[in-house]
Design a protein around this motif. Structure first.
Motif, PDB file in Angstrom:
ATOM      1  N   ARG A  83       0.883  -1.065   0.008  1.00  0.00           N
ATOM      2  CA  ARG A  83      -0.024  -0.011  -0.059  1.00  0.00           C
ATOM      3  C   ARG A  83       0.851   1.172   0.160  1.00  0.00           C
ATOM      4  NH1 ARG A  83      -4.719  -1.264   4.298  1.00  0.00           N
ATOM      5  NH2 ARG A  83      -6.065  -2.569   2.916  1.00  0.00           N
ATOM      6  N   PRO A 102       1.011   3.355  -5.043  1.00  0.00           N
ATOM      7  CA  PRO A 102      -0.085   4.136  -4.898  1.00  0.00           C
ATOM      8  C   PRO A 102      -1.327   3.692  -5.506  1.00  0.00           C
ATOM      9  CG  PRO A 102       1.686   5.526  -5.206  1.00  0.00           C
ATOM     10  CD  PRO A 102       2.188   4.223  -5.405  1.00  0.00           C
ATOM     11  N   GLU A 103      -2.461   3.807  -5.386  1.00  0.00           N
ATOM     12  CA  GLU A 103      -3.835   3.455  -6.136  1.00  0.00           C
ATOM     13  C   GLU A 103      -3.743   3.876  -7.645  1.00  0.00           C
ATOM     14  OE1 GLU A 103      -8.263   4.269  -5.876  1.00  0.00           O
ATOM     15  OE2 GLU A 103      -7.612   3.428  -3.829  1.00  0.00           O
ATOM     16  N   ASN A 104      -3.130   5.013  -7.879  1.00  0.00           N
ATOM     17  CA  ASN A 104      -3.137   5.140  -9.381  1.00  0.00           C
ATOM     18  C   ASN A 104      -1.965   4.432 -10.204  1.00  0.00           C
ATOM     19  OD1 ASN A 104      -1.034   6.787  -7.832  1.00  0.00           O
ATOM     20  ND2 ASN A 104      -0.857   8.185  -9.667  1.00  0.00           N
ATOM     21  N   ARG A 146      -1.931   1.009  -9.630  1.00  0.00           N
ATOM     22  CA  ARG A 146      -2.336  -0.400  -9.647  1.00  0.00           C
ATOM     23  C   ARG A 146      -3.319  -0.459 -10.933  1.00  0.00           C
ATOM     24  NH1 ARG A 146      -4.529  -0.167  -3.410  1.00  0.00           N
ATOM     25  NH2 ARG A 146      -2.622   0.825  -2.532  1.00  0.00           N
ATOM     26  N   GLU A 172      -6.643  -1.529 -12.546  1.00  0.00           N
ATOM     27  CA  GLU A 172      -8.099  -1.036 -12.231  1.00  0.00           C
ATOM     28  C   GLU A 172      -8.764  -2.116 -11.372  1.00  0.00           C
ATOM     29  OE1 GLU A 172     -11.229   1.705 -12.137  1.00  0.00           O
ATOM     30  OE2 GLU A 172      -9.481   1.810 -13.434  1.00  0.00           O
ATOM     31  N   GLU A 196      -7.150  -3.780  -9.182  1.00  0.00           N
ATOM     32  CA  GLU A 196      -6.599  -3.824  -7.881  1.00  0.00           C
ATOM     33  C   GLU A 196      -6.878  -2.388  -7.081  1.00  0.00           C
ATOM     34  OE1 GLU A 196      -2.760  -6.329  -9.302  1.00  0.00           O
ATOM     35  OE2 GLU A 196      -2.559  -4.070  -9.243  1.00  0.00           O
ATOM     36  N   ARG A 197      -7.560  -1.627  -7.343  1.00  0.00           N
ATOM     37  CA  ARG A 197      -7.843  -0.352  -6.625  1.00  0.00           C
ATOM     38  C   ARG A 197      -8.873  -0.489  -5.849  1.00  0.00           C
ATOM     39  NH1 ARG A 197      -7.190   3.833 -11.952  1.00  0.00           N
ATOM     40  NH2 ARG A 197      -4.872   2.996 -12.353  1.00  0.00           N
ATOM     41  N   THR A 198      -9.134  -1.119  -4.784  1.00  0.00           N
ATOM     42  CA  THR A 198      -9.892  -1.435  -3.943  1.00  0.00           C
ATOM     43  C   THR A 198      -9.253  -1.393  -2.151  1.00  0.00           C
ATOM     44  OG1 THR A 198      -9.277  -3.754  -3.296  1.00  0.00           O
ATOM     45  CG2 THR A 198     -10.974  -3.361  -5.132  1.00  0.00           C
ATOM     46  N   ASP A 199      -9.825  -1.264  -1.391  1.00  0.00           N
ATOM     47  CA  ASP A 199      -9.200  -1.259   0.105  1.00  0.00           C
ATOM     48  C   ASP A 199      -8.674  -2.478   0.585  1.00  0.00           C
ATOM     49  OD1 ASP A 199     -10.228   1.236   0.309  1.00  0.00           O
ATOM     50  OD2 ASP A 199     -12.154   0.796   1.117  1.00  0.00           O
ATOM     51  N   PHE A 204      -5.907  -5.149   0.264  1.00  0.00           N
ATOM     52  CA  PHE A 204      -4.674  -5.376  -0.702  1.00  0.00           C
ATOM     53  C   PHE A 204      -4.580  -6.822  -1.155  1.00  0.00           C
ATOM     54  CE2 PHE A 204      -3.781  -5.722   4.031  1.00  0.00           C
ATOM     55  CZ  PHE A 204      -3.485  -7.073   4.275  1.00  0.00           C
ATOM     56  N   ILE A 247      -4.537  -7.133  -4.915  1.00  0.00           N
ATOM     57  CA  ILE A 247      -3.205  -6.761  -5.569  1.00  0.00           C
ATOM     58  C   ILE A 247      -2.573  -8.030  -6.157  1.00  0.00           C
ATOM     59  CG2 ILE A 247      -1.000  -5.666  -5.290  1.00  0.00           C
ATOM     60  CD1 ILE A 247      -2.261  -3.891  -3.268  1.00  0.00           C
TER      61      ILE A 247
END
Length: 75
Positions: free
Chosen positions: A40, A44-46, A48, A50, A52-55, A57, A60
């Motif tokens: 994490r 950074p989320e940007n 990852r 699409e 994988e952009r969750t709360d 991990f 990922i």
């Protein structure tokens, strides 16, 4: 030997592991959540994918890869 304890967040996995660890000689606790916390910070989320952009991990892909590889190396 690797003993895996699985369950929902907050279900007591860490507490169960801490209770079992002293009963199993030459054992240690390996918490793959630590790898997730690291990722994490590093990804950074940007950066990852699409999906994988969750709360969580666990979404990922690199977390799944590193969790297994690290367990093998620690063993």
């Amino acid at each position: 030997m690797i003993i895996m304890i699985n369950g929902a967040f907050g279900s007591g996995k860490t507490s169960a592991a801490k209770a079992l660890q002293p009963l199993i000689s030459n054992s240690m606790i390996y918490d793959p959540e630590e790898i997730g916390y690291m990722l994490r910070k590093l990804l950074p989320e940007n950066y990852r994918e699409e999906n994988e952009r969750t709360d969580d991990f666990q979404d990922i892909e690199l977390w799944r890869i590193l969790t297994v590889k690290t367990a093998k190396e620690v063993k």
